[in-house]
Design an enzyme around this catalytic site. Structure first.
Site, PDB file in Angstrom:
ATOM      1  N   SER A 143     -35.298  -7.162  17.017  1.00  0.00           N
ATOM      2  CA  SER A 143     -36.351  -6.297  17.570  1.00  0.00           C
ATOM      3  C   SER A 143     -37.211  -7.104  18.532  1.00  0.00           C
ATOM      4  O   SER A 143     -37.281  -8.334  18.423  1.00  0.00           O
ATOM      5  CB  SER A 143     -37.219  -5.774  16.426  1.00  0.00           C
ATOM      6  OG  SER A 143     -38.375  -5.134  16.918  1.00  0.00           O
ATOM      7  N   TYR A 156     -42.636  -6.646   9.297  1.00  0.00           N
ATOM      8  CA  TYR A 156     -41.435  -6.232  10.041  1.00  0.00           C
ATOM      9  C   TYR A 156     -41.052  -7.300  11.072  1.00  0.00           C
ATOM     10  O   TYR A 156     -39.891  -7.711  11.163  1.00  0.00           O
ATOM     11  CB  TYR A 156     -41.730  -4.894  10.724  1.00  0.00           C
ATOM     12  CG  TYR A 156     -40.612  -4.337  11.558  1.00  0.00           C
ATOM     13  CD1 TYR A 156     -39.540  -3.674  10.970  1.00  0.00           C
ATOM     14  CD2 TYR A 156     -40.634  -4.445  12.949  1.00  0.00           C
ATOM     15  CE1 TYR A 156     -38.516  -3.143  11.748  1.00  0.00           C
ATOM     16  CE2 TYR A 156     -39.619  -3.913  13.731  1.00  0.00           C
ATOM     17  CZ  TYR A 156     -38.563  -3.263  13.127  1.00  0.00           C
ATOM     18  OH  TYR A 156     -37.548  -2.739  13.900  1.00  0.00           O
TER      19      TYR A 156
HETATM   20  P1  NDP Z   1     -33.790   4.949  11.406  1.00  0.00           P
HETATM   21  O1  NDP Z   1     -34.941   5.069  10.473  1.00  0.00           O
HETATM   22  O2  NDP Z   1     -33.233   6.137  12.071  1.00  0.00           O
HETATM   23  O3  NDP Z   1     -32.571   4.216  10.711  1.00  0.00           O
HETATM   24  C1  NDP Z   1     -32.667   3.351   9.658  1.00  0.00           C
HETATM   25  C2  NDP Z   1     -31.414   3.535   8.834  1.00  0.00           C
HETATM   26  O4  NDP Z   1     -31.395   2.539   7.815  1.00  0.00           O
HETATM   27  C3  NDP Z   1     -31.342   4.891   8.173  1.00  0.00           C
HETATM   28  O5  NDP Z   1     -30.063   5.457   8.392  1.00  0.00           O
HETATM   29  C4  NDP Z   1     -31.561   4.595   6.694  1.00  0.00           C
HETATM   30  O6  NDP Z   1     -30.799   5.483   5.916  1.00  0.00           O
HETATM   31  C5  NDP Z   1     -31.054   3.161   6.595  1.00  0.00           C
HETATM   32  N1  NDP Z   1     -31.671   2.419   5.505  1.00  0.00           N
HETATM   33  C6  NDP Z   1     -32.969   2.085   5.345  1.00  0.00           C
HETATM   34  N2  NDP Z   1     -33.141   1.427   4.190  1.00  0.00           N
HETATM   35  C7  NDP Z   1     -31.925   1.344   3.605  1.00  0.00           C
HETATM   36  C8  NDP Z   1     -31.448   0.799   2.397  1.00  0.00           C
HETATM   37  N3  NDP Z   1     -32.257   0.192   1.521  1.00  0.00           N
HETATM   38  N4  NDP Z   1     -30.138   0.891   2.110  1.00  0.00           N
HETATM   39  C9  NDP Z   1     -29.291   1.502   2.978  1.00  0.00           C
HETATM   40  N5  NDP Z   1     -29.680   2.046   4.135  1.00  0.00           N
HETATM   41  C10 NDP Z   1     -30.980   1.971   4.441  1.00  0.00           C
HETATM   42  O7  NDP Z   1     -34.280   3.868  12.481  1.00  0.00           O
HETATM   43  P2  NDP Z   1     -33.578   3.148  13.724  1.00  0.00           P
HETATM   44  O8  NDP Z   1     -32.279   3.756  14.018  1.00  0.00           O
HETATM   45  O9  NDP Z   1     -34.588   3.054  14.781  1.00  0.00           O
HETATM   46  O10 NDP Z   1     -33.374   1.684  13.122  1.00  0.00           O
HETATM   47  C11 NDP Z   1     -32.118   1.045  12.999  1.00  0.00           C
HETATM   48  C12 NDP Z   1     -32.311  -0.458  13.155  1.00  0.00           C
HETATM   49  O11 NDP Z   1     -32.776  -0.716  14.479  1.00  0.00           O
HETATM   50  C13 NDP Z   1     -33.351  -1.049  12.204  1.00  0.00           C
HETATM   51  O12 NDP Z   1     -32.905  -2.310  11.759  1.00  0.00           O
HETATM   52  C14 NDP Z   1     -34.569  -1.196  13.086  1.00  0.00           C
HETATM   53  O13 NDP Z   1     -35.411  -2.206  12.638  1.00  0.00           O
HETATM   54  C15 NDP Z   1     -33.920  -1.542  14.413  1.00  0.00           C
HETATM   55  N6  NDP Z   1     -34.755  -1.336  15.583  1.00  0.00           N
HETATM   56  C16 NDP Z   1     -35.109  -0.083  16.036  1.00  0.00           C
HETATM   57  C17 NDP Z   1     -35.860   0.058  17.189  1.00  0.00           C
HETATM   58  C18 NDP Z   1     -36.212   1.375  17.775  1.00  0.00           C
HETATM   59  O14 NDP Z   1     -36.897   1.436  18.795  1.00  0.00           O
HETATM   60  N7  NDP Z   1     -35.779   2.486  17.228  1.00  0.00           N
HETATM   61  C19 NDP Z   1     -36.331  -1.105  17.932  1.00  0.00           C
HETATM   62  C20 NDP Z   1     -35.903  -2.364  17.378  1.00  0.00           C
HETATM   63  C21 NDP Z   1     -35.152  -2.457  16.261  1.00  0.00           C
HETATM   64  P3  NDP Z   1     -31.324   6.061   4.479  1.00  0.00           P
HETATM   65  O15 NDP Z   1     -32.745   6.465   4.663  1.00  0.00           O
HETATM   66  O16 NDP Z   1     -30.378   7.173   4.179  1.00  0.00           O
HETATM   67  O17 NDP Z   1     -31.164   4.925   3.518  1.00  0.00           O
END
Ligand code: NDP
Length: 253
Positions: A143, A156
């Site tokens: 990130s 984070y």
């Molecule tokens: P979302 O919240 O859409 O996606 C996060 C995903 O992680 C969900 O599908 C969730 O599924 C899953 N998740 C969370 N905790 C768990 C767990 N304990 N076990 C299994 N699955 C888990 O957010 P983003 O798509 O934005 O984020 C995806 C990645 O990208 C993350 O690592 C985030 O930090 C990173 N990121 C995003 C940015 C952005 O601008 N969007 C910028 C920089 C980095 P469920 O709830 O079903 O478990």
């Protein structure tokens, strides 16, 4: 279908958090490049919805990545019932927007558990298998918050900065097994996590918009295409890098 050196044909990718947002974008791009994907998450309904869109080359497994003791068994099960994992995408992550002084130790630990410690466990379990085959790709999702300071994301941002340290150290050990490890550092990408973090904060949204050199926020496809490249034979000699997909935000003053 992906062709030539950018193809992922016959590859199997495990994408954590692949049911939504960036993970979904990566799953879609990898399938378009010819791969089969296994997506995981805690919420089965979300996974099944994603599977409907992604089609027959997508399998779903409900799994909470913080259940670390169950990870070796998960990997064993995928490898014996679906296919050997060629590509691991450590995408699952959680966010916490709070001033450091208001963040409890438990909240901080919770972020580290999901965003860092589960990444180590998953990477280790997959690398054990990949090492035997002398072939593997591991991706981390970093990130901007891991590259510079941003207020109200101390836990984070720490988890994401630590991923870079983990990547660099794993590269020194895993390269001998022909396992490449790279990090994609998405900028501000339209996803459920991003929208919930900024929709209630117009000031932050303006600050971010001013920072991005190109026009507008990124899409999950932008990240997906970078993931395909880093996983493909075209990136054969690339390991240990942090690739920003950020419209220039990380270099724009
Ligand atoms: P979302 O919240 O859409 O996606 C996060 C995903 O992680 C969900 O599908 C969730 O599924 C899953 N998740 C969370 N905790 C768990 C767990 N304990 N076990 C299994 N699955 C888990 O957010 P983003 O798509 O934005 O984020 C995806 C990645 O990208 C993350 O690592 C985030 O930090 C990173 N990121 C995003 C940015 C952005 O601008 N969007 C910028 C920089 C980095 P469920 O709830 O079903 O478990």
């Amino acid at each position: 279908m992906g062709t030539g050196i950018f193809s992922l044909t016959k590859k199997t990718a495990l994408i954590t958090g692949g049911g939504t947002g960036i993970g979904f974008g990566i799953a879609q791009a990898m399938i378009n490049a010819g791969a089969n994907v296994v997506i995981t998450g805690r919420n089965t309904e979300k996974l099944l919805e994603a599977q409907k869109l992604l089609g027959e080359n997508c399998k779903v497994i409900t799994f909470d990545v913080t259940q670390k003791s169950a990870i070796p068994q998960l990997i064993q099960e995928i490898e014996s019932t679906i296919a050997p994992i060629d590509i691991l995408v450590n995408n699952a992550g959680i966010h916490l927007k709070k001033w450091a002084l208001d963040t409890s130790d438990e909240e901080f630990e919770n972020i580290i558990q999901t965003n860092l410690l589960s990444v180590f466990s998953l990477s280790k379990a997959c690398a054990r298998k990949m090492a035997g085959r002398k072939n593997g790709i591991i991706l981390f999702i970093g990130s901007m918050a891991g590259m510079f300071g941003i207020d109200r994301v101390s836990a984070y941002g720490t988890s994401k900065a630590a991923l870079t340290g983990l990547m660099q150290n794993l590269v020194t050990e895993f390269s001998a097994h022909n396992i490449r490890i790279n990090t994609i550092a998405p900028g501000w990408i339209e996803s459920p996590m991003f929208l919930s973090a900024i929709n209630s904060d117009p000031e932050r949204k303006q600050k971010i918009t001013n920072r991005i050199a190109m026009d507008g926020f990124g899409t999950v496809d932008d990240v997906g295409h970078a993931a395909v490249f880093l996983s493909s034979a075209a990136a054969r000699y690339i390991t240990g890098v942090v690739l920003p997909v950020d419209g220039g935000a990380s270099v724009n003053f």
